[in-house]
Write a protein that holds these residues in place. Structure first.
Motif, mmCIF file in Angstrom:
data_model
loop_
_atom_site.group_PDB
_atom_site.id
_atom_site.type_symbol
_atom_site.label_atom_id
_atom_site.label_comp_id
_atom_site.label_asym_id
_atom_site.label_seq_id
_atom_site.Cartn_x
_atom_site.Cartn_y
_atom_site.Cartn_z
ATOM 1 N N GLY A 4 0.829 -1.202 0.000
ATOM 2 C CA GLY A 4 0.000 0.000 0.000
ATOM 3 C C GLY A 4 0.861 1.248 0.000
ATOM 4 O O GLY A 4 2.046 1.224 -0.299
ATOM 5 N N GLY A 5 0.254 2.345 0.321
ATOM 6 C CA GLY A 5 1.005 3.601 0.395
ATOM 7 C C GLY A 5 1.304 4.178 -0.969
ATOM 8 O O GLY A 5 0.805 3.707 -2.008
ATOM 9 N N ARG A 6 2.130 5.198 -0.978
ATOM 10 C CA ARG A 6 2.483 5.906 -2.204
ATOM 11 C C ARG A 6 3.961 5.690 -2.496
ATOM 12 O O ARG A 6 4.832 6.110 -1.710
ATOM 13 N N PRO A 7 4.305 5.029 -3.606
ATOM 14 C CA PRO A 7 5.710 4.673 -3.867
ATOM 15 C C PRO A 7 6.625 5.878 -3.998
ATOM 16 O O PRO A 7 7.813 5.778 -3.705
ATOM 17 N N TRP A 8 6.093 7.029 -4.437
ATOM 18 C CA TRP A 8 6.942 8.201 -4.606
ATOM 19 C C TRP A 8 7.407 8.774 -3.266
ATOM 20 O O TRP A 8 8.314 9.591 -3.226
ATOM 21 N N THR A 9 6.806 8.338 -2.173
ATOM 22 C CA THR A 9 7.278 8.756 -0.850
ATOM 23 C C THR A 9 8.389 7.842 -0.332
ATOM 24 O O THR A 9 8.864 8.037 0.786
ATOM 25 N N GLN A 10 8.746 6.839 -1.101
ATOM 26 C CA GLN A 10 9.843 5.916 -0.808
ATOM 27 C C GLN A 10 9.678 5.203 0.537
ATOM 28 O O GLN A 10 10.592 5.173 1.357
ATOM 29 N N PRO A 11 8.495 4.586 0.767
ATOM 30 C CA PRO A 11 8.298 3.906 2.051
ATOM 31 C C PRO A 11 8.866 2.492 2.094
ATOM 32 O O PRO A 11 9.006 1.914 3.169
ATOM 33 N N CYS A 12 9.177 1.922 0.923
ATOM 34 C CA CYS A 12 9.527 0.503 0.858
ATOM 35 C C CYS A 12 10.998 0.276 1.213
ATOM 36 O O CYS A 12 11.873 1.074 0.858
ATOM 37 N N SER A 13 11.272 -0.829 1.848
ATOM 38 C CA SER A 13 12.623 -1.130 2.334
ATOM 39 C C SER A 13 13.628 -1.260 1.204
ATOM 40 O O SER A 13 14.751 -0.741 1.297
ATOM 41 N N PHE A 14 13.260 -1.949 0.095
ATOM 42 C CA PHE A 14 14.265 -2.108 -0.953
ATOM 43 C C PHE A 14 14.486 -0.818 -1.734
ATOM 44 O O PHE A 14 15.516 -0.661 -2.390
ATOM 45 N N THR A 15 13.553 0.132 -1.632
ATOM 46 C CA THR A 15 13.815 1.472 -2.167
ATOM 47 C C THR A 15 14.842 2.184 -1.308
ATOM 48 O O THR A 15 15.840 2.709 -1.805
ATOM 49 N N GLN A 16 14.598 2.196 -0.019
ATOM 50 C CA GLN A 16 15.509 2.872 0.905
ATOM 51 C C GLN A 16 16.904 2.243 0.879
ATOM 52 O O GLN A 16 17.910 2.937 1.023
ATOM 53 N N ALA A 17 16.960 0.943 0.662
ATOM 54 C CA ALA A 17 18.245 0.248 0.691
ATOM 55 C C ALA A 17 19.077 0.480 -0.566
ATOM 56 O O ALA A 17 20.301 0.382 -0.521
ATOM 57 N N THR A 18 18.427 0.796 -1.684
ATOM 58 C CA THR A 18 19.160 0.894 -2.951
ATOM 59 C C THR A 18 19.260 2.313 -3.487
ATOM 60 O O THR A 18 19.862 2.530 -4.541
#
Length: 415
Positions: A141-155
């Motif tokens: 869920g949520g909005r991907p452009w806010t970068q909530p996901c762990s593999f976004t933050q990690a990479t």
């Protein structure tokens, strides 16, 4: 009161109770079956059994035609928006061993089997460590452009693919050219260091192709390790940068002229997002520009703001020549039609072992280490090495060591 059907007047010729049942299996006219009460229940059970058998056969056909399994490969299919795998999600294929290889795209290209050095499926302990570091909660869920996901933050952030560059820096290319293909140039000059390093790797000439000199003039990008070079240079080094933005083309050509790199740095206007059919695919471009099918493509880098999926899924034969590829996962454009699980499965059939490529040298293997939240639509960076080619075995070994080192650290991303 007796039923009118069983009065004295009809005692000698009793009429059986009739149950009207529509036979839907008739291809044209509707038929009426007359069943006794005792046979009605049996008929229902027969129809249910037939239906269950047909459903099982259909599921087996879907799994065999749409699946892309190799050896004991098990990918958790969590991409609910992709119709090809909705049915498979309801019938998990875990614990199925030695399945036959079938391409999800029904490609006519022969599928190459895995080799002995292909990494084993992640253990339960490794999966638990990955899940603690790349937390799943923020990815749903949520909005991907806010970068909530762990593999976004990690990479997110600077990338230094030193496991690849350090191997190539010491590798000799005495007989064949060193070839790199960079598709798309991000905003700014974030990838200047990529093609500068590729030029250095192929020519073994860090002086002429001094990345720091170019970066100081055109803008600072991510710092990278200082490479020590050895081995023989390629007789012909070709670094292709394919871009569609006219303004970016002008900047690239200015760098090319300043470096006097016309023989090694080739700038081409190419827009794969508007190419239709096989004639506009990456396969077609490679066949036209690099027809020597035995020559390696040492580095393929794709950054086209959401079209990475389309380009890689449209590639077939050329992938067998690629040694190392990096790309971006997105939530928009063509990534809305596809999914990371489909792409990872396809790449595995070509021998690729893929990892989330993090900053600070962190690596999390995706191939045969799949977690459900990887299928959610978020941004991330992925790097893959082809295990089928002995000349990059050392890159695979370094990446596997990097992966095991990463999951042993006390780090975590996500909520």
């Amino acid at each position: 009161m007796r039923s009118p059907y069983y009065g004295p007047a009809s005692s000698s010729r009793r009429r059986r109770r009739r149950t009207r049942l529509t036979d839907l299996s008739s291809s044209s006219d509707e038929r009426i079956l007359e069943l006794t009460p005792s046979s009605s229940l049996a008929a229902v059970f027969v129809l249910l059994a037939v239906g269950a058998t047909l459903a099982t056969v259909h599921i087996m056909m879907v799994n065999s035609s749409e699946g892309c399994f190799l050896g004991e490969y098990r990918a958790a299919l969590s991409d609910n928006d992709h119709p090809q795998f909705k049915l498979a999600q309801k019938h998990p294929t875990t614990n199925v061993s030695k399945r036959s290889i079938v391409s999800a795209q029904r490609s006519t290209t022969p599928i190459v089997t895995t080799v002995d050095n292909f990494p084993s499926i992640c253990t339960a302990a490794q999966m638990e460590s990955i899940k603690k570091q790349l937390k799943p909660e923020g990815c749903f869920g949520g909005r991907p452009w806010t970068q909530p996901c762990s593999f976004t933050q990690a990479t997110i952030g600077c990338q230094d693919h030193f496991w690849m560059t350090e191997v190539y820096a010491h590798q000799s290319f005495p007989d064949t050219p060193f070839v790199a293909i960079i598709i798309g140039w991000p905003k700014g000059l974030e990838k200047t260091d990529f093609f500068m390093v590729d030029l250095q790797l192929g020519t073994k000439n860090p002086t002429t192709y001094d990345a720091n000199k170019i970066l100081a003039k055109y803008g600072n990008t991510c710092p990278s390790r200082t490479l020590q070079y050895s081995g023989m240079a390629a007789p012909t080094t070709k670094v292709y940068v394919l871009e569609s933005d006219p303004n970016k083309i002008i900047n690239l050509q200015a760098i090319q002229q300043e470096l006097h790199a016309e023989n090694h740095l080739i700038i081409e206007t190419k827009d794969f997002t508007k190419s239709k059919g096989s004639s506009g695919s990456l396969d077609a471009w490679v066949q036209d520009r690099l027809p020597a099918n035995e020559d390696a493509i040492h580095h393929l880098s794709i950054n086209v703001e959401g079209w990475d999926f389309e380009i890689l899924m449209g590639a077939s034969n050329m992938l067998n020549r690629v040694r190392y590829v990096d790309f971006e996962v997105q939530w928009k454009l063509e990534w809305n039609k596809g999914s990371l699980s489909i792409l990872i499965r396809k790449l595995k059939t070509r021998g690729f072992v893929c990892y989330f490529s993090g900053s600070n040298g962190n690596l999390w293997r995706i191939t045969d280490c799949w977690l459900n939240h990887y299928g959610e639509k978020h941004w991330g960076r992925v790097a893959c090495v082809n295990a089928h080619h002995p000349d990059v075995n050392e890159i695979l070994e370094r990446m596997e060591i990097g992966f095991t080192d990463t999951i042993s650290r006390a780090i975590s991303f996500g909520y």
